[in-house]
Scaffold this motif. Structure first.
Motif, PDB file in Angstrom:
ATOM      1  N   ASP A 166       0.829  -1.211   0.000  1.00 61.00           N
ATOM      2  CA  ASP A 166       0.000   0.000   0.000  1.00 61.00           C
ATOM      3  C   ASP A 166       0.863   1.260   0.000  1.00 61.00           C
ATOM      4  O   ASP A 166       0.538   2.256  -0.653  1.00 61.00           O
ATOM      5  N   SER A 167       1.953   1.219   0.754  1.00 62.32           N
ATOM      6  CA  SER A 167       2.804   2.412   0.827  1.00 62.32           C
ATOM      7  C   SER A 167       3.415   2.729  -0.540  1.00 62.32           C
ATOM      8  O   SER A 167       3.644   3.893  -0.868  1.00 62.32           O
ATOM      9  N   LEU A 168       3.632   1.699  -1.364  1.00 60.24           N
ATOM     10  CA  LEU A 168       4.149   1.937  -2.716  1.00 60.24           C
ATOM     11  C   LEU A 168       3.069   2.512  -3.619  1.00 60.24           C
ATOM     12  O   LEU A 168       3.352   3.340  -4.486  1.00 60.24           O
ATOM     13  N   LEU A 169       1.822   2.072  -3.418  1.00 62.95           N
ATOM     14  CA  LEU A 169       0.719   2.660  -4.166  1.00 62.95           C
ATOM     15  C   LEU A 169       0.524   4.125  -3.790  1.00 62.95           C
ATOM     16  O   LEU A 169       0.214   4.955  -4.633  1.00 62.95           O
ATOM     17  N   LEU A 170       0.709   4.417  -2.529  1.00 65.25           N
ATOM     18  CA  LEU A 170       0.496   5.776  -2.035  1.00 65.25           C
ATOM     19  C   LEU A 170       1.566   6.736  -2.548  1.00 65.25           C
ATOM     20  O   LEU A 170       1.255   7.828  -3.036  1.00 65.25           O
ATOM     21  N   ASP A 171       2.831   6.349  -2.436  1.00 62.14           N
ATOM     22  CA  ASP A 171       3.926   7.242  -2.815  1.00 62.14           C
ATOM     23  C   ASP A 171       5.135   6.393  -3.183  1.00 62.14           C
ATOM     24  O   ASP A 171       5.971   6.082  -2.337  1.00 62.14           O
ATOM     25  N   LYS A 172       5.207   5.988  -4.450  1.00 63.60           N
ATOM     26  CA  LYS A 172       6.288   5.091  -4.876  1.00 63.60           C
ATOM     27  C   LYS A 172       7.645   5.748  -4.725  1.00 63.60           C
ATOM     28  O   LYS A 172       8.622   5.101  -4.334  1.00 63.60           O
ATOM     29  N   ASN A 173       7.763   7.037  -5.031  1.00 65.62           N
ATOM     30  CA  ASN A 173       9.060   7.707  -4.973  1.00 65.62           C
ATOM     31  C   ASN A 173       9.666   7.657  -3.581  1.00 65.62           C
ATOM     32  O   ASN A 173      10.831   7.295  -3.406  1.00 65.62           O
ATOM     33  N   ARG A 174       8.885   8.022  -2.582  1.00 65.95           N
ATOM     34  CA  ARG A 174       9.410   8.037  -1.212  1.00 65.95           C
ATOM     35  C   ARG A 174       9.475   6.630  -0.621  1.00 65.95           C
ATOM     36  O   ARG A 174      10.433   6.277   0.074  1.00 65.95           O
ATOM     37  N   SER A 175       8.441   5.826  -0.879  1.00 68.99           N
ATOM     38  CA  SER A 175       8.379   4.512  -0.239  1.00 68.99           C
ATOM     39  C   SER A 175       9.409   3.545  -0.805  1.00 68.99           C
ATOM     40  O   SER A 175       9.879   2.659  -0.079  1.00 68.99           O
ATOM     41  N   MET A 176       9.783   3.685  -2.057  1.00 68.39           N
ATOM     42  CA  MET A 176      10.806   2.803  -2.605  1.00 68.39           C
ATOM     43  C   MET A 176      12.143   3.050  -1.916  1.00 68.39           C
ATOM     44  O   MET A 176      12.867   2.114  -1.571  1.00 68.39           O
ATOM     45  N   ILE A 177      12.479   4.311  -1.700  1.00 71.27           N
ATOM     46  CA  ILE A 177      13.706   4.636  -0.966  1.00 71.27           C
ATOM     47  C   ILE A 177      13.624   4.090   0.451  1.00 71.27           C
ATOM     48  O   ILE A 177      14.549   3.445   0.951  1.00 71.27           O
ATOM     49  N   PHE A 178      12.484   4.325   1.102  1.00 67.39           N
ATOM     50  CA  PHE A 178      12.269   3.877   2.469  1.00 67.39           C
ATOM     51  C   PHE A 178      12.420   2.361   2.582  1.00 67.39           C
ATOM     52  O   PHE A 178      13.136   1.845   3.449  1.00 67.39           O
ATOM     53  N   LEU A 179      11.765   1.612   1.706  1.00 67.39           N
ATOM     54  CA  LEU A 179      11.749   0.153   1.817  1.00 67.39           C
ATOM     55  C   LEU A 179      13.082  -0.473   1.419  1.00 67.39           C
ATOM     56  O   LEU A 179      13.518  -1.449   2.040  1.00 67.39           O
ATOM     57  N   LEU A 180      13.743   0.060   0.386  1.00 70.89           N
ATOM     58  CA  LEU A 180      15.040  -0.498   0.000  1.00 70.89           C
ATOM     59  C   LEU A 180      16.059  -0.347   1.114  1.00 70.89           C
ATOM     60  O   LEU A 180      16.931  -1.199   1.303  1.00 70.89           O
ATOM     61  N   ARG A 181      15.947   0.735   1.873  1.00 70.59           N
ATOM     62  CA  ARG A 181      16.845   0.912   3.015  1.00 70.59           C
ATOM     63  C   ARG A 181      16.383   0.083   4.204  1.00 70.59           C
ATOM     64  O   ARG A 181      17.190  -0.560   4.885  1.00 70.59           O
ATOM     65  N   ALA A 182      15.072   0.084   4.453  1.00 68.27           N
ATOM     66  CA  ALA A 182      14.547  -0.594   5.646  1.00 68.27           C
ATOM     67  C   ALA A 182      14.795  -2.097   5.614  1.00 68.27           C
ATOM     68  O   ALA A 182      15.180  -2.694   6.634  1.00 68.27           O
ATOM     69  N   PHE A 183      14.601  -2.732   4.458  1.00 74.41           N
ATOM     70  CA  PHE A 183      14.765  -4.182   4.394  1.00 74.41           C
ATOM     71  C   PHE A 183      16.217  -4.614   4.487  1.00 74.41           C
ATOM     72  O   PHE A 183      16.494  -5.796   4.659  1.00 74.41           O
ATOM     73  N   ARG A 184      17.138  -3.671   4.386  1.00 77.03           N
ATOM     74  CA  ARG A 184      18.546  -3.994   4.637  1.00 77.03           C
ATOM     75  C   ARG A 184      18.855  -3.970   6.132  1.00 77.03           C
ATOM     76  O   ARG A 184      19.906  -4.453   6.551  1.00 77.03           O
ATOM     77  N   SER A 185      17.972  -3.370   6.894  1.00 73.71           N
ATOM     78  CA  SER A 185      18.246  -3.163   8.323  1.00 73.71           C
ATOM     79  C   SER A 185      17.375  -4.009   9.244  1.00 73.71           C
ATOM     80  O   SER A 185      17.676  -4.145  10.425  1.00 73.71           O
ATOM     81  N   GLY A 186      16.293  -4.533   8.722  1.00 73.49           N
ATOM     82  CA  GLY A 186      15.383  -5.299   9.564  1.00 73.49           C
ATOM     83  C   GLY A 186      14.062  -5.507   8.860  1.00 73.49           C
ATOM     84  O   GLY A 186      13.975  -5.430   7.634  1.00 73.49           O
ATOM     85  N   ASN A 187      13.039  -5.734   9.642  1.00 74.97           N
ATOM     86  CA  ASN A 187      11.705  -5.953   9.086  1.00 74.97           C
ATOM     87  C   ASN A 187      10.811  -4.768   9.441  1.00 74.97           C
ATOM     88  O   ASN A 187      10.426  -4.609  10.602  1.00 74.97           O
ATOM     89  N   PRO A 188      10.475  -3.911   8.468  1.00 73.33           N
ATOM     90  CA  PRO A 188       9.679  -2.710   8.774  1.00 73.33           C
ATOM     91  C   PRO A 188       8.240  -3.016   9.171  1.00 73.33           C
ATOM     92  O   PRO A 188       7.518  -2.096   9.544  1.00 73.33           O
ATOM     93  N   THR A 189       7.809  -4.273   9.069  1.00 70.89           N
ATOM     94  CA  THR A 189       6.453  -4.607   9.492  1.00 70.89           C
ATOM     95  C   THR A 189       6.378  -4.888  10.991  1.00 70.89           C
ATOM     96  O   THR A 189       5.305  -5.117  11.526  1.00 70.89           O
ATOM     97  N   GLU A 190       7.518  -4.874  11.659  1.00 71.17           N
ATOM     98  CA  GLU A 190       7.537  -5.068  13.100  1.00 71.17           C
ATOM     99  C   GLU A 190       7.512  -3.716  13.816  1.00 71.17           C
ATOM    100  O   GLU A 190       7.903  -2.694  13.263  1.00 71.17           O
ATOM    101  N   ASN A 191       7.037  -3.729  15.029  1.00 73.50           N
ATOM    102  CA  ASN A 191       7.048  -2.531  15.891  1.00 73.50           C
ATOM    103  C   ASN A 191       6.317  -1.337  15.289  1.00 73.50           C
ATOM    104  O   ASN A 191       6.700  -0.192  15.490  1.00 73.50           O
TER     105      ASN A 191
END
Length: 613
Positions: free
Chosen positions: A350-375
């Motif tokens: 959903d976050s990619l549907l909402l704002d692909k430009n920002r969320s792609m940067i966010f997710l590519l970084r986040a999945f290198r550091s952990g699981n963004p679906t936690e906490n």
């Protein structure tokens, strides 16, 4: 290096061809195949006099071969060789001959079994069309699909008899002539024992066919710089092999990722751009908006070229290798990790549907550091973006009451090999105004809520032109029994999302049941239309749709749109508008649906204290 001028027949007999996995797989389609057929037909005459035959030119080929191997990797020209191979397969099928016997050819490894299956189907000659169609539907890579489509196109070119329908008509009786034309075709060949030199030629050389992609140009640029700046020839060979292995993974991920819904029409070059914005060589901490474009002066290739120019000789090799390695990691995240996480928590997609430009940067970084679906991190990220959009649209940013935002600091807070707590806490601090996100940002929740109420009329009268309206309508649907996977598949997957007016702006007086034949009738109809037009662009009169459905449904009455809405899985929309039959009630119906949507936004988006505690 050796350079030779050959006939194509001599050329293919003398070498054993391999398409390395780091190369682009088969990419020719009808646009390139029809000229290939035309070329053959142009050189085929109706007599047996060889003196008036013209010579076909089948292009320039660049091969790479190490001294220890009898295999020749095709650096450039593999699309033509692959096409000739497929064409000869079809010729052999029609004539019961093995015309490919003298060609030693292997495609990329992940298409090898598929090509063998194509050959088996043609050789058995039983239910060929049905089996090819079945294989097409089950193919896991787009390159294998294109090979099957090429075989089908060649078969059709032989079977067509009406010239008015298809000018590219081949005659099975002339197959011997066609093969002779190909065998005698002129071609030039360059062979290199050095991968880096071959890659430089590949970077500069672009023949008739599919234009070099930005990703391919970047690959060649990295290989060239590694060769130039490696300490020894042996180091260069080892380093280049690393680059090749990484790009082999990249191209294989690209083939396997084609059916992932959340990518939509995002090409490999677009993913490269997002990767460079988010990660680059794994050490990126600033400038998350560059490169600015996929290609061109401020595109990915020029971005990397400029970055290389700023590094000293000792840094270049490590930088180039990390670019390739990290890009392969990004492809792995997009192809596997994000879809798996999305199955458990659809807010990832959903976050990619909402704002692909920002969320792609966010997710590519986040999945290198952990699981963004936690906490609650992905919940906070999506809600943060939603409130930001509400504030922006309702005038806080648009009217220059606030200026620069600080998304850069959010990306910076996501560090490789660390957990995501820093980012999670930073979002919370911005939300509570413990830190400034932007000039006059204020408390995120309160500001969004206040502007949502102040600009209430905007939702009632003028939501049509806002590019985020589709997302709010999508959230409204899935909150009310609509299934996110159905709506994504039917509307968002192909990037075909559109906004449909439920009461069409082009509806006629006759559609509304009015006859403008008396003064009184004209007065009544004008008053009714004034009421409807006052809310016709309000969110209550808007629905998710696709471009094609919107075009066909555009001027119908509400009930005439229902079949499309049902097909899309818009449960709540269908429930609300199935009884919109009386034109006198349209304005009231629209206003009521607007309030339903606004109530949902207020309760389920703005007042989400549960995720910000």
């Amino acid at each position: 290096m050796t350079e030779k001028q050959n006939t194509f027949g001599e050329f293919v007999k003398n070498y054993s061809f391999v398409i390395p996995d780091y190369q682009r797989a088969y990419s020719w389609g009808e646009k390139q195949l029809n000229p290939f057929i035309n070329d053959i037909l142009e050189h085929c005459d109706d007599n047996d006099d060889v003196s008036d035959d013209t010579t076909y030119y089948l292009g320039h080929y660049i091969l790479e071969n190490s001294k220890e191997s009898d295999k020749f990797e095709i650096v450039d020209g593999q699309q033509r060789i692959s096409t000739v191979y497929l064409f000869l397969l079809v010729c052999g099928y029609l004539k019961s001959e093995n015309y490919i016997n003298e060609i030693s050819f292997k495609p990329v490894s992940y298409d090898l079994l598929g090509l063998e299956e194509i050959k088996a189907i043609l050789s058995k000659k039983i239910d060929v069309d049905d089996k090819l169609e079945k294989l097409l539907k089950t193919s896991k890579t787009s390159s294998l699909k294109r090979m099957i489509e090429a075989v089908s196109l060649f078969k059709k070119a032989f079977s067509d008899t009406e010239k008015s329908k298809n000018t590219n008509i081949l005659n099975a009786e002339d197959i011997g002539k066609y093969i002779e034309i190909i065998n005698k075709a002129y071609c030039s060949v360059a062979i290199f024992n050095d991968k880096s030199v071959a890659s430089q030629i590949f970077e500069l050389h672009n023949t008739r066919g599919v234009k070099l992609t930005e990703t391919e140009k970047v690959k060649a640029l990295l290989m060239k710089n590694i060769y130039i700046h490696s300490s020894t020839p042996l180091d260069a060979e080892i380093n280049i092999q690393e680059i090749q292995n990484d790009f082999s993974r990249i191209f294989e991920f690209e083939e396997k990722a084609n059916e992932v819904w959340l990518r939509g029409e995002m090409s490999l070059d677009t993913i490269l751009m997002y990767h460079l914005r988010a990660i680059e060589d794994g050490n990126k901490i600033v400038d998350f908006g560059s490169p600015n474009w996929v290609e061109g002066e401020r595109g990915s290739f020029e971005y990397i070229k400029e970055s290389l120019s700023k590094k000293n000789k000792g840094e270049i090799v490590a930088y180039a290798k990390k670019i390739a390695r990290e890009f392969a990691r990004s492809m792995e995240i997009i192809t596997y990790e994000i879809p798996l996480a999305d199955e458990k928590n659809p807010l990832v997609g959903d976050s990619l549907l909402l704002d692909k430009n920002r969320s792609m940067i966010f997710l590519l970084r986040a999945f290198r550091s952990g699981n963004p679906t936690e906490n609650k991190l992905i919940e906070r990220w999506e809600n943060f973006l939603l409130c930001y959009e509400i504030i922006y649209w309702n005038g806080y940013y648009y009217n220059a009451k606030a200026y620069r935002d600080d998304f850069q600091s959010i990306y910076q807070s996501i560090k490789v090999d660390s957990n995501l707590n820093e980012c999670n806490n930073l979002l919370l601090q911005y939300y509570k105004k413990e830190k400034w996100f932007s000039d006059r940002w204020e408390h995120l929740g309160n500001n969004a809520k206040n502007l949502f109420e102040i600009e209430k009329n905007k939702w009632h009268t003028n939501a049509y032109g806002w590019d985020k309206t589709a997302y709010f309508l999508y959230k409204f649907e899935i909150e009310n029994e609509g299934k996110h996977e159905d709506i994504r598949k039917n509307i968002f997957k192909k990037n075909s999302v559109s906004i449909d007016h439920i009461v069409a702006r082009g509806v006629t007086w006759e559609d509304l049941g009015f006859k403008r034949d008396t003064t009184e009738n004209i007065k009544q109809s004008d008053e009714l239309w004034k009421k409807i037009t006052s809310v016709i662009n309000g969110v209550g009169n808007l629905s998710l749709s696709t471009s094609s459905a919107n075009s066909s449904d555009s001027n119908g009455l509400p009930y005439q749109h229902l079949s499309s809405f049902e097909d899309f899985g818009l449960v709540k929309t269908v429930e609300l508008i199935k009884d919109w039959k009386n034109p006198n009630d349209f304005a009231t119906n629209i206003s009521q649906r607007t309030e339903n949507i606004r109530t949902f936004i207020n309760e389920k988006i703005i007042n989400r204290n549960d995720i910000w505690e």
